[in-house]
Design a protein around this motif. Structure first.
Motif, PDB file in Angstrom:
ATOM      1  N   PHE A   1       1.260  -1.632  -0.141  1.00 48.87           N
ATOM      2  CA  PHE A   1       0.084  -0.013  -0.127  1.00 48.87           C
ATOM      3  C   PHE A   1       1.052   0.943   0.070  1.00 48.87           C
ATOM      4  CE2 PHE A   1      -3.698  -2.654   0.145  1.00 48.87           C
ATOM      5  CZ  PHE A   1      -4.605  -1.538   0.739  1.00 48.87           C
ATOM      6  N   ASN A   2       2.169   1.436   1.006  1.00 53.32           N
ATOM      7  CA  ASN A   2       3.057   2.584   1.014  1.00 53.32           C
ATOM      8  C   ASN A   2       3.215   2.406  -0.336  1.00 53.32           C
ATOM      9  OD1 ASN A   2       2.413   3.050   3.960  1.00 53.32           O
ATOM     10  ND2 ASN A   2       3.966   1.678   4.711  1.00 53.32           N
ATOM     11  N   ALA A   3       4.139   1.522  -0.785  1.00 52.29           N
ATOM     12  CA  ALA A   3       4.193   1.617  -2.579  1.00 52.29           C
ATOM     13  C   ALA A   3       3.285   2.171  -3.582  1.00 52.29           C
ATOM     14  CB  ALA A   3       5.283  -0.104  -2.636  1.00 52.29           C
ATOM     15  N   SER A   4       2.440   1.756  -3.156  1.00 52.84           N
ATOM     16  CA  SER A   4       1.141   2.293  -4.462  1.00 52.84           C
ATOM     17  C   SER A   4       1.144   3.979  -4.071  1.00 52.84           C
ATOM     18  CB  SER A   4       0.379   1.310  -3.985  1.00 52.84           C
ATOM     19  OG  SER A   4       0.485   0.114  -4.500  1.00 52.84           O
ATOM     20  N   GLY A   5       1.321   4.420  -2.899  1.00 52.34           N
ATOM     21  CA  GLY A   5       1.083   5.975  -2.995  1.00 52.34           C
ATOM     22  C   GLY A   5      -0.516   6.105  -1.439  1.00 52.34           C
ATOM     23  N   VAL A   6      -0.625   4.413  -1.298  1.00 47.41           N
ATOM     24  CA  VAL A   6      -1.850   4.852  -0.571  1.00 47.41           C
ATOM     25  C   VAL A   6      -1.081   4.808   1.114  1.00 47.41           C
ATOM     26  CG1 VAL A   6      -3.874   3.856   0.318  1.00 47.41           C
ATOM     27  CG2 VAL A   6      -3.423   4.017  -2.082  1.00 47.41           C
ATOM     28  N   VAL A   7      -0.884   5.244   2.048  1.00 49.10           N
ATOM     29  CA  VAL A   7       0.310   5.215   3.359  1.00 49.10           C
ATOM     30  C   VAL A   7      -0.989   4.264   3.965  1.00 49.10           C
ATOM     31  CG1 VAL A   7       1.762   6.630   4.664  1.00 49.10           C
ATOM     32  CG2 VAL A   7       1.394   7.566   2.210  1.00 49.10           C
ATOM     33  N   VAL A   8      -0.379   3.935   4.830  1.00 43.88           N
ATOM     34  CA  VAL A   8      -1.017   3.134   5.735  1.00 43.88           C
ATOM     35  C   VAL A   8       0.125   4.129   7.460  1.00 43.88           C
ATOM     36  CG1 VAL A   8      -1.023   0.440   7.206  1.00 43.88           C
ATOM     37  CG2 VAL A   8      -1.110   0.966   4.957  1.00 43.88           C
ATOM     38  N   ASP A   9      -1.923   4.413   8.351  1.00 42.71           N
ATOM     39  CA  ASP A   9      -0.564   5.079   9.249  1.00 42.71           C
ATOM     40  C   ASP A   9      -0.579   4.204  10.533  1.00 42.71           C
ATOM     41  OD1 ASP A   9       0.209   7.428   7.726  1.00 42.71           O
ATOM     42  OD2 ASP A   9      -2.258   7.863   8.647  1.00 42.71           O
ATOM     43  N   VAL A  10      -1.666   3.782  10.792  1.00 40.35           N
ATOM     44  CA  VAL A  10      -1.480   2.127  11.754  1.00 40.35           C
ATOM     45  C   VAL A  10      -2.264   0.982  11.654  1.00 40.35           C
ATOM     46  CG1 VAL A  10      -3.551   1.953  13.546  1.00 40.35           C
ATOM     47  CG2 VAL A  10      -2.210   3.969  13.904  1.00 40.35           C
ATOM     48  N   ASN A  11      -1.557  -0.236  11.879  1.00 39.43           N
ATOM     49  CA  ASN A  11      -1.804  -1.721  11.464  1.00 39.43           C
ATOM     50  C   ASN A  11      -1.619  -2.480  11.986  1.00 39.43           C
ATOM     51  OD1 ASN A  11      -2.225  -3.567   9.476  1.00 39.43           O
ATOM     52  ND2 ASN A  11       0.344  -3.962   8.613  1.00 39.43           N
ATOM     53  N   ASN A  12      -2.776  -2.588  12.757  1.00 43.50           N
ATOM     54  CA  ASN A  12      -3.019  -3.616  14.443  1.00 43.50           C
ATOM     55  C   ASN A  12      -3.186  -5.068  14.342  1.00 43.50           C
ATOM     56  OD1 ASN A  12      -1.675  -1.640  15.972  1.00 43.50           O
ATOM     57  ND2 ASN A  12      -4.096  -0.620  16.260  1.00 43.50           N
TER      58      ASN A  12
ATOM     59  N   LEU B   1      -6.555  -5.145  11.749  1.00 46.70           N
ATOM     60  CA  LEU B   1      -7.324  -3.203  11.255  1.00 46.70           C
ATOM     61  C   LEU B   1      -6.686  -2.787  10.703  1.00 46.70           C
ATOM     62  CD1 LEU B   1     -10.583  -3.133  13.529  1.00 46.70           C
ATOM     63  CD2 LEU B   1     -10.761  -4.007  11.852  1.00 46.70           C
ATOM     64  N   ALA B   2      -6.814  -1.626   9.965  1.00 39.58           N
ATOM     65  CA  ALA B   2      -5.830  -0.549   9.151  1.00 39.58           C
ATOM     66  C   ALA B   2      -6.121   0.273   8.654  1.00 39.58           C
ATOM     67  CB  ALA B   2      -4.844  -1.078   8.283  1.00 39.58           C
ATOM     68  N   ILE B   3      -5.350   2.087   8.954  1.00 37.07           N
ATOM     69  CA  ILE B   3      -6.192   3.125   8.366  1.00 37.07           C
ATOM     70  C   ILE B   3      -4.891   2.979   7.386  1.00 37.07           C
ATOM     71  CG2 ILE B   3      -7.341   3.513   9.971  1.00 37.07           C
ATOM     72  CD1 ILE B   3      -5.316   4.917  11.457  1.00 37.07           C
ATOM     73  N   PHE B   4      -5.358   4.126   6.063  1.00 34.51           N
ATOM     74  CA  PHE B   4      -4.946   4.286   4.918  1.00 34.51           C
ATOM     75  C   PHE B   4      -5.107   5.772   4.673  1.00 34.51           C
ATOM     76  CE2 PHE B   4      -7.752   2.084   3.955  1.00 34.51           C
ATOM     77  CZ  PHE B   4      -8.275   2.148   2.597  1.00 34.51           C
ATOM     78  N   THR B   5      -4.479   6.534   3.803  1.00 31.24           N
ATOM     79  CA  THR B   5      -4.944   7.602   3.772  1.00 31.24           C
ATOM     80  C   THR B   5      -3.663   8.698   2.342  1.00 31.24           C
ATOM     81  OG1 THR B   5      -3.269   9.787   4.820  1.00 31.24           O
ATOM     82  CG2 THR B   5      -5.233   9.266   5.856  1.00 31.24           C
ATOM     83  N   ASN B   6      -4.728   9.094   1.196  1.00 35.34           N
ATOM     84  CA  ASN B   6      -3.350   9.801   0.006  1.00 35.34           C
ATOM     85  C   ASN B   6      -3.428  11.245   0.632  1.00 35.34           C
ATOM     86  OD1 ASN B   6      -3.565  10.889  -2.373  1.00 35.34           O
ATOM     87  ND2 ASN B   6      -1.853   9.251  -2.983  1.00 35.34           N
ATOM     88  N   ALA B   7      -3.306  11.661   0.923  1.00 34.92           N
ATOM     89  CA  ALA B   7      -3.155  13.098   1.398  1.00 34.92           C
ATOM     90  C   ALA B   7      -3.235  14.227   0.053  1.00 34.92           C
ATOM     91  CB  ALA B   7      -1.781  13.722   2.032  1.00 34.92           C
ATOM     92  N   LYS B   8      -2.575  13.769  -1.093  1.00 33.02           N
ATOM     93  CA  LYS B   8      -3.412  14.305  -1.829  1.00 33.02           C
ATOM     94  C   LYS B   8      -4.303  14.306  -2.487  1.00 33.02           C
ATOM     95  CE  LYS B   8      -1.482  15.326  -7.245  1.00 33.02           C
ATOM     96  NZ  LYS B   8      -0.516  14.429  -8.537  1.00 33.02           N
ATOM     97  N   MET B   9      -4.977  13.332  -2.557  1.00 32.08           N
ATOM     98  CA  MET B   9      -6.178  12.778  -3.182  1.00 32.08           C
ATOM     99  C   MET B   9      -7.003  13.808  -2.233  1.00 32.08           C
ATOM    100  SD  MET B   9      -5.887  12.061  -5.774  1.00 32.08           S
ATOM    101  CE  MET B   9      -7.742  11.981  -6.295  1.00 32.08           C
ATOM    102  N   VAL B  10      -6.711  13.684  -1.064  1.00 31.96           N
ATOM    103  CA  VAL B  10      -7.705  14.394   0.182  1.00 31.96           C
ATOM    104  C   VAL B  10      -7.744  15.587   0.385  1.00 31.96           C
ATOM    105  CG1 VAL B  10      -8.389  14.531   2.948  1.00 31.96           C
ATOM    106  CG2 VAL B  10      -7.554  12.547   1.968  1.00 31.96           C
ATOM    107  N   SER B  11      -6.692  16.395  -0.226  1.00 25.19           N
ATOM    108  CA  SER B  11      -6.276  17.757  -0.199  1.00 25.19           C
ATOM    109  C   SER B  11      -7.230  18.597  -1.630  1.00 25.19           C
ATOM    110  CB  SER B  11      -5.357  18.335  -0.488  1.00 25.19           C
ATOM    111  OG  SER B  11      -5.107  19.568  -0.318  1.00 25.19           O
ATOM    112  N   LYS B  12      -7.274  17.665  -2.775  1.00 22.67           N
ATOM    113  CA  LYS B  12      -8.082  18.227  -3.698  1.00 22.67           C
ATOM    114  C   LYS B  12     -10.098  17.962  -3.102  1.00 22.67           C
ATOM    115  CE  LYS B  12      -6.883  16.569  -7.787  1.00 22.67           C
ATOM    116  NZ  LYS B  12      -6.430  15.531  -8.850  1.00 22.67           N
ATOM    117  N   LEU B  13      -9.775  16.823  -3.052  1.00 20.72           N
ATOM    118  CA  LEU B  13     -11.194  16.751  -2.611  1.00 20.72           C
ATOM    119  C   LEU B  13     -11.936  17.539  -1.422  1.00 20.72           C
ATOM    120  CD1 LEU B  13     -11.517  13.074  -2.825  1.00 20.72           C
ATOM    121  CD2 LEU B  13     -13.100  14.766  -4.401  1.00 20.72           C
ATOM    122  N   MET B  14     -11.044  18.572  -0.545  1.00 18.50           N
ATOM    123  CA  MET B  14     -11.065  19.418   0.284  1.00 18.50           C
ATOM    124  C   MET B  14     -12.012  20.448   0.168  1.00 18.50           C
ATOM    125  SD  MET B  14      -8.649  18.512   3.272  1.00 18.50           S
ATOM    126  CE  MET B  14      -9.296  20.192   4.360  1.00 18.50           C
ATOM    127  N   SER B  15     -11.646  20.836  -1.049  1.00 20.62           N
ATOM    128  CA  SER B  15     -11.634  21.792  -2.353  1.00 20.62           C
ATOM    129  C   SER B  15     -13.668  21.901  -2.010  1.00 20.62           C
ATOM    130  CB  SER B  15     -10.869  22.170  -3.106  1.00 20.62           C
ATOM    131  OG  SER B  15      -9.507  22.039  -2.761  1.00 20.62           O
TER     132      SER B  15
END
Length: 312
Positions: free
Chosen positions: A53-64, A84-98
């Protein structure tokens, strides 16, 4: 609360569209997607999935590893492998936040990584494009949301080579339950306090209320964007809900930990607090066990009660 008086404006319960399951399940029509592959040799692990996931640009922040928690807390596990894990892509989130602050309802996204011990497969459940669109009310045709879903799809294929999507056919029931639970408040500044100071004080009180009633915060995010004075999201979980749910619905990790967003736009006085209604799990996953349903309702009611008290 210091330097602050809060005016309670309103609580909104936004009704989601009822979705009925079809006899022939279609991955594209389901809120949850499950990607699966044979793992008889045990080569694929939660850690290798995180790396892909990290290598694909979808960053896993927690993986329990939830089994380590479940075995200690409850003395029993339901699946040989369950993360259970959580992940984001900061670029896509920022674009959609607009345009869509509702992206905070799925920031971060979550997934469950679980074994089907009878079939020797490893499986990853996440929200589908349809699920992302339904929860956020962002059109499924939005190019940025589509790109986000494609990034997730690429990560799944990299993590589980030669894998495929399973047919998901939850017994989804028509429901009038609110899809999201929403509060709006106004912060009244006193003694020269800033919105950021008042927000931090509010969040400190909120976090202090969660722990004693069994909620944990795996991670929180403070996102920066020119359109907002602040935009914070929380990843929140309650073990007494996810443990019984995961027995028959291990793919519930697509919903848990759930995300809660607190934000204020620069040109508005209103502070918005939103989270996806937890009791929607009952209908969307087709949960029938009475004790499990009781814990899901309890989880919804307690966090809703905390926010009602803080915004009085």
């Amino acid at each position: 609360m210091k330097k602050i008086s809060m005016i309670f404006v309103s609580v909104f319960l936004i009704l989601g569209m009822s979705v009925c399951s079809a006899k022939t399940p279609n991955v594209a029509d389901q809120d949850i997607q499950i990607f699966s592959v044979d793992n008889s040799n045990g080569a694929i692990t939660a850690k290798s999935i995180e790396k892909a996931f990290n290598a694909s640009g979808v960053v896993v922040d927690v993986n329990n590893d939830m089994n380590s928690i479940f075995s200690k807390r409850y003395g029993h596990i339901h699946h040989k492998k369950y993360n259970l894990a959580i992940f984001t892509n900061a670029k896509m989130v920022s674009k959609l936040m607009s345009k869509y602050p509702t992206i905070g309802l799925i920031t971060p996204l979550s997934m469950s990584i679980f074994s089907d011990d009878a079939k020797n497969t490893i499986n990853v459940s996440t929200l589908s494009l349809a699920g992302m669109a339904r929860i956020t009310k962002i059109p499924a045709t939005n190019p940025d949301l589509i790109e986000y879903a494609k990034l997730l799809d690429a990560a799944l294929h990299k993590a589980l080579p030669n894998g495929s999507y399973l047919a998901v056919n939850h017994n989804v029931k028509p429901s009038n339950k609110p899809l999201t639970t929403e509060f709006t408040i106004e912060f009244e500044l006193e003694d020269g306090a800033t919105y950021m100071e008042v927000k931090e004080e509010f969040e400190e009180e909120f976090e202090a209320e969660l722990g004693p009633v069994g909620y944990l915060i795996p991670k929180s995010y403070k996102l920066k964007h020119n359109d907002y004075d602040f935009f914070d999201t929380y990843s929140i979980i309650r073990f007494n809900a996810i443990y019984p749910v995961s027995k028959n619905h291990p793919d519930a990790g697509a919903y848990a930990p759930f995300s809660l967003v607190i934000y204020k736009k620069k040109d508005e006085d209103t502070v918005n607090i939103r989270f996806r209604s937890i009791d929607k799990w009952i209908d969307d996953l087709g949960i029938t066990d009475k004790e499990t349903i009781k814990e899901v309702y309890k989880t919804q009611n307690m966090i809703q009660g905390i926010l009602e008290e803080l915004t009085e």
